[in-house]
Design a protein around this motif. Structure first.
Motif, PDB file in Angstrom:
ATOM      1  N   PHE A   1       0.834  -1.205   0.000  1.00 41.30           N
ATOM      2  CA  PHE A   1       0.000   0.000   0.000  1.00 41.30           C
ATOM      3  C   PHE A   1       0.872   1.260   0.000  1.00 41.30           C
TER       4      PHE A   1
ATOM      5  N   LEU B   1      -1.035   8.516   0.845  1.00 43.28           N
ATOM      6  CA  LEU B   1      -0.783   9.955   0.708  1.00 43.28           C
ATOM      7  C   LEU B   1      -1.643  10.697   1.726  1.00 43.28           C
TER       8      LEU B   1
ATOM      9  N   GLN C   1      -9.312  15.441  10.168  1.00 45.25           N
ATOM     10  CA  GLN C   1      -9.286  14.039  10.584  1.00 45.25           C
ATOM     11  C   GLN C   1      -8.378  13.172   9.701  1.00 45.25           C
ATOM     12  N   ALA C   2      -7.995  13.695   8.537  1.00 46.99           N
ATOM     13  CA  ALA C   2      -7.255  12.892   7.549  1.00 46.99           C
ATOM     14  C   ALA C   2      -6.079  12.122   8.158  1.00 46.99           C
TER      15      ALA C   2
ATOM     16  N   ASP D   1      -5.537  11.212  11.287  1.00 54.17           N
ATOM     17  CA  ASP D   1      -5.999  10.148  12.183  1.00 54.17           C
ATOM     18  C   ASP D   1      -6.567   8.971  11.390  1.00 54.17           C
ATOM     19  N   SER D   2      -7.346   9.283  10.357  1.00 50.89           N
ATOM     20  CA  SER D   2      -7.923   8.220   9.524  1.00 50.89           C
ATOM     21  C   SER D   2      -6.802   7.393   8.890  1.00 50.89           C
TER      22      SER D   2
ATOM     23  N   LYS E   1      -5.127   5.100  11.490  1.00 46.10           N
ATOM     24  CA  LYS E   1      -5.949   3.928  11.804  1.00 46.10           C
ATOM     25  C   LYS E   1      -5.930   2.934  10.638  1.00 46.10           C
ATOM     26  N   PHE E   2      -5.979   3.479   9.420  1.00 48.73           N
ATOM     27  CA  PHE E   2      -5.961   2.620   8.231  1.00 48.73           C
ATOM     28  C   PHE E   2      -4.642   1.844   8.145  1.00 48.73           C
TER      29      PHE E   2
ATOM     30  N   ALA F   1      -4.372  -0.892  10.718  1.00 46.73           N
ATOM     31  CA  ALA F   1      -5.201  -2.040  10.344  1.00 46.73           C
ATOM     32  C   ALA F   1      -4.577  -2.811   9.183  1.00 46.73           C
ATOM     33  N   ALA F   2      -4.007  -2.087   8.233  1.00 49.71           N
ATOM     34  CA  ALA F   2      -3.385  -2.739   7.073  1.00 49.71           C
ATOM     35  C   ALA F   2      -2.201  -3.604   7.505  1.00 49.71           C
TER      36      ALA F   2
ATOM     37  N   GLU G   1      -3.272  -6.705   9.164  1.00 50.25           N
ATOM     38  CA  GLU G   1      -3.789  -7.680   8.197  1.00 50.25           C
ATOM     39  C   GLU G   1      -2.675  -8.285   7.339  1.00 50.25           C
TER      40      GLU G   1
ATOM     41  N   HIS H   1      -0.437  -6.628   5.443  1.00 51.44           N
ATOM     42  CA  HIS H   1      -0.024  -5.872   4.265  1.00 51.44           C
ATOM     43  C   HIS H   1       1.257  -5.088   4.549  1.00 51.44           C
TER      44      HIS H   1
ATOM     45  N   ILE I   1      -3.757   5.011  -1.719  1.00 51.57           N
ATOM     46  CA  ILE I   1      -4.929   5.616  -1.098  1.00 51.57           C
ATOM     47  C   ILE I   1      -4.566   6.977  -0.520  1.00 51.57           C
ATOM     48  N   THR I   2      -5.485   7.932  -0.660  1.00 52.37           N
ATOM     49  CA  THR I   2      -5.243   9.299  -0.218  1.00 52.37           C
ATOM     50  C   THR I   2      -6.195   9.692   0.895  1.00 52.37           C
ATOM     51  N   PHE I   3      -5.629  10.321   1.911  1.00 56.22           N
ATOM     52  CA  PHE I   3      -6.435  10.921   2.974  1.00 56.22           C
ATOM     53  C   PHE I   3      -6.211  12.417   2.928  1.00 56.22           C
TER      54      PHE I   3
END
Lengths: 130, 126, 100
Positions: free
Chosen positions: A3, A6, A15-16, A18-19, A22-23, A26-27, A30, A32, A126-128
């Protein structure tokens, strides 16, 4: 799976960050791989070691540093965005004749090419942001 | 300038949906596109929603002190960035037409731009 | 293809634009302030229902809870996922478009 992430917004403001954290957590859980985390726009402010949030709040820059130490993450601040916003490492300090640097451990400053490279090399991007 | 030597060529799409000047997103997005040009990837730019305002001709930022990066769009072909698409619905919703734009673009309805999304492999949104 | 939206539909028209692009088989995930898009009784409920034949809608549970919402506040056929589910959606779809 590899992964690329960005992050386009600064800590606490949006929040970007923090999101994304967390992502990424989790990745990794899992199984990754995080190829690179690239910070752009105000996102570069995630890399300051001078933040002093209230004690009952999360320390966003420290959290990145700790996650990077634990999982060997590549945390990259865009040099152009960092220069505009006064994010400085030792090399930038010397190059631009500044009297201090402020980058947190495990972050590095590099070019936008690092983002493009992440787009090329990672299986997923993936972009936040805002 | 950093060069990519992986030999991998991917289809990048830059989705621009923000107006210029009020925030820095559009300006810094263009900086990414210029750097990306050195990597010899397949690049397309899509202007959707307020992103179409980035291409409005006659921008003059002298009075607001921000950088007039809109001129750079005209130089993109020198970087071999030639695929610029504007969403028809967004343009029309804003009372604009092709004559209002500063550069040559292809104006497509979302139903056609969808195909570009299908073909693209890496999405960057600013 | 996965689409993510992070803005309230009352603030920005990302949902409307996304629905112009999301195709049959696509997934849309609401995160951050976009969780309000899939609540009951809004003007956007119909847009979502009109597309549910072709598109699968998800919402990020932690963002929902943070805003005082749960399953009982959602319109029909919205699947709640956690961050693990978010990661799975990104992994399962070949590409992701983040409507910022």
């Amino acid at each position: 799976m590899k992964f690329g992430v960005l992050i386009n917004e600064g800590p606490y403001q949006h929040q970007a960050s923090d999101s994304a954290y967390k992502f990424i957590e989790a990745a990794i859980a899992e199984g990754h791989e995080i190829y690179r985390v690239f910070f752009y726009h105000d996102g570069v402010n995630n890399g300051t070691r001078l933040a002093t949030p209230p004690q009952d709040d999360r320390h966003i820059p420290n959290r990145w540093t700790e996650l990077a130490e634990k999982h060997n993450l590549d945390l990259v601040l865009c040099v152009a965005a960092a220069q505009r916003r006064g994010m400085v490492d030792q090399g930038e300090m010397e190059r631009n004749k500044k009297d201090a640097n402020n980058i947190a451990d495990k972050f590095r400053i590099s070019g936008l090419g690092q983002l493009i490279e992440a787009g090329i090399q990672a299986d997923r991007m993936i972009t936040f942001g805002d | 300038m950093e060069e990519q030597e992986s030999g991998i060529i991917k289809k990048f799409i830059y989705v621009n949906r923000k107006a210029p000047h009020g925030t820095i997103y559009a300006h810094e997005a263009l900086e990414v596109v210029l750097i990306a040009a050195a990597f010899e990837q397949d690049v397309a730019l899509a202007f959707i929603d307020d992103g179409v305002y980035q291409l409005k001709k006659g921008q003059n930022t002298d009075g607001i002190a921000t950088k007039n990066f809109s001129k750079t769009f005209g130089a993109l072909d020198m970087y071999d960035v030639e695929k610029l698409y504007v969403e028809k619905e967004s343009l029309e919703a804003r009372g604009l037409s092709e004559e209002d734009l500063s550069v040559d673009v292809e104006i497509l309805p979302a139903s056609d731009l969808k195909n570009l999304f299908n073909e693209s492999e890496v999405f960057f949104n600013f | 293809m996965l689409h993510t939206i992070n803005k309230s539909p009352f603030e920005k028209d990302s949902l409307t634009t996304c629905l112009r692009y999301a195709q049959k088989g696509a997934s849309i995930l609401f995160i951050e302030d976009a969780v309000y898009a899939c609540t009951k009784g809004t003007q956007f409920e119909k847009d979502i229902h009109d597309h549910q034949g072709d598109i699968k809608f998800y919402v990020l549970g932690p963002d929902l809870e943070a805003r005082g919402l749960d399953n009982s506040n959602l319109t029909t056929n919205i699947e709640i996922v956690d961050y693990k589910g978010f990661v799975k959606l990104v992994a399962d779809n070949e590409k992701t478009q983040n409507w910022l």
